[in-house]
Design an enzyme around this catalytic site. Structure first.
Site, PDB file in Angstrom:
ATOM      1  N   PHE A   1       0.820  -1.206   0.000  1.00 60.05           N
ATOM      2  CA  PHE A   1       0.000   0.000   0.000  1.00 60.05           C
ATOM      3  C   PHE A   1       0.858   1.261   0.000  1.00 60.05           C
ATOM      4  O   PHE A   1       1.872   1.341   0.707  1.00 60.05           O
ATOM      5  CB  PHE A   1      -0.891   0.053   1.252  1.00 60.05           C
ATOM      6  CG  PHE A   1      -1.906  -1.044   1.322  1.00 60.05           C
ATOM      7  CD1 PHE A   1      -3.166  -0.893   0.760  1.00 60.05           C
ATOM      8  CD2 PHE A   1      -1.617  -2.239   1.968  1.00 60.05           C
ATOM      9  CE1 PHE A   1      -4.100  -1.899   0.828  1.00 60.05           C
ATOM     10  CE2 PHE A   1      -2.548  -3.249   2.051  1.00 60.05           C
ATOM     11  CZ  PHE A   1      -3.799  -3.083   1.483  1.00 60.05           C
ATOM     12  N   ASP A   2       0.440   2.239  -0.782  1.00 58.94           N
ATOM     13  CA  ASP A   2       0.899   3.598  -0.573  1.00 58.94           C
ATOM     14  C   ASP A   2       0.165   4.116   0.665  1.00 58.94           C
ATOM     15  O   ASP A   2      -0.901   3.607   1.006  1.00 58.94           O
ATOM     16  CB  ASP A   2       0.548   4.437  -1.804  1.00 58.94           C
ATOM     17  CG  ASP A   2       0.816   5.910  -1.596  1.00 58.94           C
ATOM     18  OD1 ASP A   2       1.905   6.246  -1.128  1.00 58.94           O
ATOM     19  OD2 ASP A   2      -0.081   6.725  -1.894  1.00 58.94           O
ATOM     20  N   LYS A   3       0.720   5.104   1.353  1.00 52.34           N
ATOM     21  CA  LYS A   3       0.048   5.608   2.565  1.00 52.34           C
ATOM     22  C   LYS A   3      -0.927   6.735   2.260  1.00 52.34           C
ATOM     23  O   LYS A   3      -2.136   6.592   2.399  1.00 52.34           O
ATOM     24  CB  LYS A   3       1.070   6.085   3.606  1.00 52.34           C
ATOM     25  CG  LYS A   3       0.404   6.550   4.917  1.00 52.34           C
ATOM     26  CD  LYS A   3       1.412   7.026   5.935  1.00 52.34           C
ATOM     27  CE  LYS A   3       1.858   8.450   5.657  1.00 52.34           C
ATOM     28  NZ  LYS A   3       0.795   9.458   5.885  1.00 52.34           N
TER      29      LYS A   3
END
Length: 617
Positions: free
Chosen positions: A312-314
């Site tokens: 995941f990107d944040k």
């Protein structure tokens, strides 16, 4: 060619006549005992039913393919030759009727696309320089045109609101069931409906280039693409059909029983095997489209089913991408007055932190800001009500010799550990407020990750350009296994490649813009981005509402669809095995075997259609 077009045009009528003649033949033989009428009814039914089968077999042979239709045609000719007209008539009718049900089923599973196409706007109200509106066909609308959209009308283009406010039903694009408020500067999408208000919109994308147009194109292409399993089945059928013919020939040579050999041809047709996987594939993709999950084809279903690691990107993915105040501590006197001073200064800034603080403070007493000075990398120094107000980081307070007690220092450290950025406010040389500001974690994210883990995801990884402490706080809150912070886009790509090199099947979930290199590299790229251009083009799966609920649905749907395909393959192969055992055991015959065979096709069709109503529990 004329005959082929005629048969195609009247195929349903041919099936109806064939079924009627078979019914007459059976009634004549077993009810009214009119043998001649029964005989000729079955002969005519055989000839009429064999016509479309012959054309299909011929077309396949021209393409050097030994098809199922050829098997049936040989069997029908053989049955006709040995004067088993009942069998030949019943076999042709059941085969044609089964093919009809297959066509109807495939058509039914494409209803989601048809309903999308029907919702596409056809006209628009274009405003001229004098502000007069003229209704024109959508094909004559150009980029840059100014359009008027009234209550109840469809938005005809992708564009930006120039004037007005209103609520838009975006269910056709995002799947969101509640109307979304739109104001000046907001984006609108073609195919959505203005439920309340009046808007003037500047066209940015028109026709097939709109998000709505791309969604339709994407779903159509996805449903036409084949899964790995489907490609295998088609290849298997290509070799299986000649094998059945050889087996039937061998049966005749060994037994000298022409009836038995012809029955082998009929019962060996892999109808359920060929139709079962495509029905599951198309229905699964159709279900996704209805629920805001755009899946780019059958191969994506295969790969998504194998994913064991989600990356995941944040910002904007695990978090909402919106800065908000999470902690607000008052450590000085005159809190209400201090809040008013703070609000007065922050209202003059367009910085995201300032906007978050103003939003948090709400209504306060009004003060005129007498002076402000921006201190680069430290904050703001201002004068309000003849009092000096400092708003910034710890460095600013150190420079101004503002004392921070040991208790206040521990409070600051505790807020930092929670993943917040710190804003300190001092009034007249004394610390007044300690504020924690952060990008808010999506409220549904933690529950969604827990569900995904239960469904089979073994590892969660977060890659972000944010500070390490902030990233670790978010990861701890969500139960993420591995964190890599302070990364550039190329660093994220390297981390994804490392995971793949270590044997993981990786899905990367990002916003579809900054993370497009990682989305493209991952085994499955998932864009949470309301159908932006980059999201649609780069990713394998697009979550139209940017919702974790959609992510859970997407993963669960792929699992269910692949399981459904495997069930259909088992049903098809088990049916063929049952028929051959019954045939050589002497309790299955041509007509009864064909009935069981066609029934198996219905079973796999209805099993596939269960995916229409799939919902993740």
């Amino acid at each position: 060619m004329k005959l082929q077009r005629w048969v195609k045009k009247y195929l349903n009528t041919i099936i109806l006549i064939s079924g009627g003649l078979v019914t007459i033949g059976l009634l004549s033989d077993y009810v009214f005992h009119i043998e001649m009428l029964g005989l000729w009814s079955m002969i005519i039914a055989s000839i009429i039913g064999a016509l479309p089968i012959t054309i299909q077999a011929y077309q396949s042979l021209r393409n050097k393919v030994i098809s199922i239709e050829l098997l049936v045609l040989i069997a029908v000719i053989g049955a006709f030759f040995i004067q088993e007209y009942h069998e030949s008539a019943i076999v042709t009718f059941l085969f044609l009727f089964g093919a009809y049900l297959e066509r109807r089923t495939i058509q039914k599973t494409r209803d989601s696309v048809k309903s999308l196409i029907a919702m596409a706007p056809t006209t628009a109200l274009v405003l001229d320089e004098e502000g007069e509106a003229e209704e024109v066909e959508i094909d004559f609308v150009d980029e840059g045109d100014r359009l008027l959209i009234k209550t109840g009308a469809q938005v005809p283009v992708d564009g930006v609101v120039l004037f007005g406010e209103g609520f838009i039903d975006e269910a056709s694009v995002t799947g969101e069931s509640f109307p979304v408020k739109k104001k000046i500067g907001d984006n609108v999408f073609a195919g959505t409906i203005l439920t309340n208000g009046t808007l003037q919109v500047e066209a940015e994308r028109v026709g097939e280039d709109t998000t709505f147009g791309k969604i339709i194109e994407l779903v159509e292409e996805a449903q036409d693409s084949k899964s790995v399993m489907e490609k295998f089945i088609n290849k298997f059928a290509k070799y299986y059909t000649p094998a059945v013919i050889i087996f039937a020939l061998a049966t005749y040579l060994l037994t000298r029983d022409i009836r038995l050999a012809i029955t082998v041809l009929v019962l060996g047709c892999p109808g359920a095997l060929v139709i079962g996987v495509p029905v599951s594939n198309v229905t699964g993709i159709g279900n996704g489209a209805k629920n805001g999950v755009l899946i780019k084809g059958g191969e994506v279903l295969d790969r998504m089913n194998q994913v064991d690691t989600m990356v995941f990107d944040k910002t904007g993915t695990l978090t909402q991408g919106k800065t908000a105040v999470t902690t607000f501590l008052s450590v000085g006197k005159n809190e209400q007055q201090g809040r008013a001073y703070l609000a007065a200064i922050e209202k003059e800034s367009d910085h995201p932190l300032a906007q978050a603080i103003v939003s948090y403070l709400g209504e306060t007493q009004s003060y005129v800001v007498e002076q402000t000075v921006t201190l680069e990398g430290r904050g703001i120094q201002g004068m309000v009500d003849q009092k000096e107000v400092l708003i910034g980081n710890e460095r600013l307070l150190i420079e101004k010799n503002i004392t921070v007690t040991s208790v206040e220092s521990r409070q600051i450290d505790a807020i930092k550990l929670q993943g917040n950025s710190i804003v300190l406010v001092a009034i007249e040389g004394r610390l007044q407020f300690i504020i924690g500001v952060s990008d808010v974690i999506r409220p549904e994210a933690k529950d969604a990750l827990t569900r995904l883990r239960k469904m089979g995801i073994k590892r969660f990884v977060m890659l972000t350009g944010d500070h390490k402490m902030t990233a670790q706080a978010v990861a701890k809150e969500l139960g993420i296994d591995e964190v890599h912070a302070e990364l550039l886009p190329e660093d994220k790509v390297r981390e994804v490649q490392k995971l793949k090199d270590n044997g993981h099947v990786v899905a990367f979930v990002g916003d579809g813009i900054n993370d497009s290199p990682s989305i493209a590299l991952a085994d499955i790229g998932i864009a949470m981005g309301s159908g932006t251009d980059v999201a649609v083009e780069t990713s394998d799966i697009v979550l139209m509402r940017s919702s974790f609920e959609e992510l859970v649905h997407a993963y669960g749907l792929t699992k269910a669809t692949i399981a459904n395909m495997r069930q259909n393959i088992f049903i098809a192969l088990a049916t063929v095995a049952f028929l051959f055992v019954g045939l050589f055991a002497g309790w299955i015959y041509m007509a009864s075997g064909m009935f069981v065979h066609e029934a198996s096709i219905l079973v796999v069709i209805f099993n596939g259609l269960r995916l229409v109503k799939y919902k993740q529990k």
